[in-house]
Design a protein around this motif. Structure first.
Motif, PDB file in Angstrom:
ATOM      1  N   PHE A 142       2.405   3.019   8.538  1.00 47.13           N
ATOM      2  CA  PHE A 142       2.100   2.787   7.272  1.00 47.13           C
ATOM      3  C   PHE A 142       1.204   4.013   6.649  1.00 47.13           C
ATOM      4  N   LYS A 143       1.342   4.352   5.409  1.00 45.91           N
ATOM      5  CA  LYS A 143       0.423   5.275   4.597  1.00 45.91           C
ATOM      6  C   LYS A 143      -0.299   4.611   3.609  1.00 45.91           C
ATOM      7  N   ILE A 144      -1.709   4.851   3.530  1.00 46.35           N
ATOM      8  CA  ILE A 144      -2.208   4.204   2.379  1.00 46.35           C
ATOM      9  C   ILE A 144      -3.273   5.054   1.698  1.00 46.35           C
ATOM     10  N   LYS A 145      -3.055   5.482   0.505  1.00 47.56           N
ATOM     11  CA  LYS A 145      -3.847   6.516  -0.247  1.00 47.56           C
ATOM     12  C   LYS A 145      -4.870   5.498  -1.067  1.00 47.56           C
ATOM     13  N   HIS A 146      -5.979   6.101  -1.528  1.00 46.86           N
ATOM     14  CA  HIS A 146      -6.967   5.545  -2.503  1.00 46.86           C
ATOM     15  C   HIS A 146      -7.620   4.371  -1.552  1.00 46.86           C
ATOM     16  N   THR A 147      -7.994   4.442  -0.507  1.00 43.15           N
ATOM     17  CA  THR A 147      -8.406   3.080   0.322  1.00 43.15           C
ATOM     18  C   THR A 147      -9.383   2.245  -0.426  1.00 43.15           C
ATOM     19  N   LYS A 148     -10.191   3.061  -1.165  1.00 42.10           N
ATOM     20  CA  LYS A 148     -11.437   2.466  -1.758  1.00 42.10           C
ATOM     21  C   LYS A 148     -10.831   1.345  -2.662  1.00 42.10           C
ATOM     22  N   GLN A 149      -9.359   1.316  -3.421  1.00 44.42           N
ATOM     23  CA  GLN A 149      -8.993   0.471  -4.133  1.00 44.42           C
ATOM     24  C   GLN A 149      -8.217  -0.405  -3.513  1.00 44.42           C
ATOM     25  N   CYS A 150      -8.297  -0.650  -2.189  1.00 43.16           N
ATOM     26  CA  CYS A 150      -7.351  -1.382  -1.594  1.00 43.16           C
ATOM     27  C   CYS A 150      -8.226  -2.623  -0.794  1.00 43.16           C
ATOM     28  N   ARG A 151      -7.561  -3.509  -0.623  1.00 42.28           N
ATOM     29  CA  ARG A 151      -8.233  -4.827   0.272  1.00 42.28           C
ATOM     30  C   ARG A 151      -7.290  -4.726   1.550  1.00 42.28           C
ATOM     31  N   LEU A 152      -7.959  -4.186   2.848  1.00 46.29           N
ATOM     32  CA  LEU A 152      -7.422  -3.860   3.977  1.00 46.29           C
ATOM     33  C   LEU A 152      -8.108  -4.970   4.898  1.00 46.29           C
ATOM     34  N   ASP A 153      -8.027  -6.100   5.090  1.00 47.63           N
ATOM     35  CA  ASP A 153      -8.797  -7.038   5.920  1.00 47.63           C
ATOM     36  C   ASP A 153      -8.021  -7.377   7.090  1.00 47.63           C
ATOM     37  N   ASP A 154      -6.679  -7.157   7.138  1.00 54.19           N
ATOM     38  CA  ASP A 154      -5.771  -7.684   8.141  1.00 54.19           C
ATOM     39  C   ASP A 154      -4.492  -7.044   8.018  1.00 54.19           C
ATOM     40  N   ASP A 155      -3.611  -7.420   9.388  1.00 51.13           N
ATOM     41  CA  ASP A 155      -2.149  -6.796   9.309  1.00 51.13           C
ATOM     42  C   ASP A 155      -1.330  -6.959   7.854  1.00 51.13           C
ATOM     43  N   LYS A 156      -1.611  -8.221   7.198  1.00 52.64           N
ATOM     44  CA  LYS A 156      -0.900  -8.556   6.110  1.00 52.64           C
ATOM     45  C   LYS A 156      -1.075  -7.437   5.145  1.00 52.64           C
ATOM     46  N   ASP A 157      -2.660  -7.431   4.792  1.00 51.46           N
ATOM     47  CA  ASP A 157      -2.865  -6.723   3.697  1.00 51.46           C
ATOM     48  C   ASP A 157      -2.436  -5.274   3.912  1.00 51.46           C
ATOM     49  N   ILE A 158      -2.538  -4.540   5.121  1.00 48.11           N
ATOM     50  CA  ILE A 158      -1.879  -3.370   5.239  1.00 48.11           C
ATOM     51  C   ILE A 158      -0.308  -3.299   5.033  1.00 48.11           C
ATOM     52  N   MET A 159       0.368  -4.322   5.431  1.00 49.72           N
ATOM     53  CA  MET A 159       1.846  -4.295   5.265  1.00 49.72           C
ATOM     54  C   MET A 159       2.171  -4.456   3.800  1.00 49.72           C
ATOM     55  N   GLU A 160       1.497  -5.403   2.825  1.00 54.81           N
ATOM     56  CA  GLU A 160       1.491  -5.375   1.594  1.00 54.81           C
ATOM     57  C   GLU A 160       1.148  -4.046   0.592  1.00 54.81           C
ATOM     58  N   GLN A 161       0.170  -3.404   1.079  1.00 52.81           N
ATOM     59  CA  GLN A 161      -0.356  -2.267   0.257  1.00 52.81           C
ATOM     60  C   GLN A 161      -0.039  -0.943   0.849  1.00 52.81           C
ATOM     61  N   GLY A 162       0.502  -0.993   2.021  1.00 52.24           N
ATOM     62  CA  GLY A 162       0.580   0.345   2.559  1.00 52.24           C
ATOM     63  C   GLY A 162       2.220   0.761   2.422  1.00 52.24           C
ATOM     64  N   THR A 163       2.710   2.022   2.411  1.00 50.79           N
ATOM     65  CA  THR A 163       3.842   2.773   2.054  1.00 50.79           C
ATOM     66  C   THR A 163       4.393   2.854   3.647  1.00 50.79           C
ATOM     67  N   VAL A 164       5.691   2.122   3.541  1.00 50.91           N
ATOM     68  CA  VAL A 164       6.243   2.057   5.128  1.00 50.91           C
ATOM     69  C   VAL A 164       6.718   3.502   5.190  1.00 50.91           C
ATOM     70  N   LEU A 165       6.380   3.900   6.548  1.00 57.29           N
ATOM     71  CA  LEU A 165       6.946   5.381   6.988  1.00 57.29           C
ATOM     72  C   LEU A 165       8.186   5.220   8.161  1.00 57.29           C
ATOM     73  N   PRO A 166       9.138   6.156   7.978  1.00 53.85           N
ATOM     74  CA  PRO A 166       8.960   7.536   6.955  1.00 53.85           C
ATOM     75  C   PRO A 166       9.101   7.094   5.233  1.00 53.85           C
ATOM     76  N   CYS A 167       8.466   7.750   4.603  1.00 56.58           N
ATOM     77  CA  CYS A 167       8.670   7.620   3.127  1.00 56.58           C
ATOM     78  C   CYS A 167       9.500   8.682   2.472  1.00 56.58           C
ATOM     79  N   SER A 168       9.742   9.843   3.114  1.00 55.62           N
ATOM     80  CA  SER A 168      10.606  10.918   2.525  1.00 55.62           C
ATOM     81  C   SER A 168      11.660  11.319   3.577  1.00 55.62           C
TER      82      SER A 168
END
Length: 274
Positions: A142-168
């Motif tokens: 996953f790729k996550i931009k602007h991490t200061k605006q994200c809740r990243l406490d566990d795997d679920k948070d990262i899967m929900e807020q991250g962009t799945v790679l590859p994305c282009s």
């Protein structure tokens, strides 16, 4: 905690450790007045490397007391001791010190978990861009931009807020990324071979493990590395690439890189997502 396998490790604390180390690096980066030392191999070393290493090592030891740590800034652990390590943290506290000194922003914090000589979890944080790349076997990449605006406490948070790679994906042009500081004749020859096979080939440059991340996300198709690297340079990016359905293989024999070797230097390798 008693480690059994990678499912026991939540991505959340590792992400926080990497981001905190990145903020420490930025604090020094923005001062403009740091000293530069040189190690025995003539590679540069700054206060940012040291402070990031200390912050990461302290936090990993706090949360995961039974998992040893191998870091670029603590790499003098003899093979006689580490050869028994089935699981360990492999850390580059500031990957791209030359880019840090040049002030081009192309430096990263790399944290990987190695299990049976293979990376199974990887976190790469780009402090200047506040961008995170993260992967874990069985979870994805996953790729996550602007991490200061994200809740990243566990795997679920990262899967929900991250962009799945590859994305282009580049369909009409083959893109090759090479090192900004270590472009070799062999790399130039590899690029020429691609030009013979493909109608359009474009090249771009970047520093640090960002090259691996750009292949993982699909912004580039190939990253040939015909120059020296160490295990901590590639481990986190390796698992990020593989979990994004890409490949990292040695030039000789086309085998996957392995980790915790007697000599920590990597052989030449190629990364691709095609």
């Amino acid at each position: 905690m008693i480690y059994k396998n990678v499912t026991d490790i939540s991505l959340g604390p590792i992400v926080k450790i990497a981001i905190d180390a990145g903020h420490e690096i930025l604090r020094i980066y923005n001062r403009y007045d740091y000293d530069i030392e040189f190690k025995n191999d003539c590679s540069p070393l700054t206060m940012a490397d040291k402070q990031s290493h200390q912050k990461i090592a302290t936090q990993l030891q706090k949360y995961y007391k039974n998992i040893p740590i191998l870091s670029e800034e603590g790499a003098d652990i003899p093979y006689s001791e580490r050869k028994s390590w089935n699981t360990f943290w492999l850390v580059d506290p500031l990957d791209g010190t030359k880019e840090f000194i040049k002030r081009n922003g192309e430096f990263t914090v790399n944290i990987a978990l190695i299990e049976n000589q293979k990376p199974v979890l990887g976190v790469i944080y780009v402090p200047v861009l506040d961008t995170l790349y993260v992967a874990k076997v069985g979870v994805g990449s996953f790729k996550i931009k602007h991490t200061k605006q994200c809740r990243l406490d566990d795997d679920k948070d990262i899967m929900e807020q991250g962009t799945v790679l590859p994305c282009s994906k580049n369909e009409d042009v083959v893109k090759v990324i090479a090192s900004r500081s270590h472009l070799s004749q062999e790399t130039e020859a590899f690029i020429e071979q691609l030009k013979e096979k493909h109608h359009r080939v474009e090249t771009m440059s970047s520093g640090s493990s960002l090259k691996l991340c750009l292949v993982a996300e699909g912004a580039c198709d190939y990253y040939p590395r015909f120059a020296p690297t160490m295990e901590w340079d590639t481990a986190a990016g390796h698992v990020i690439v593989e979990q994004a359905r890409g490949y990292l293989y040695t030039v000789e024999g086309k085998q996957s890189l392995t980790y915790n070797k007697p000599c920590l230097r990597n052989p030449w390798f190629i990364v691709e997502n095609r």
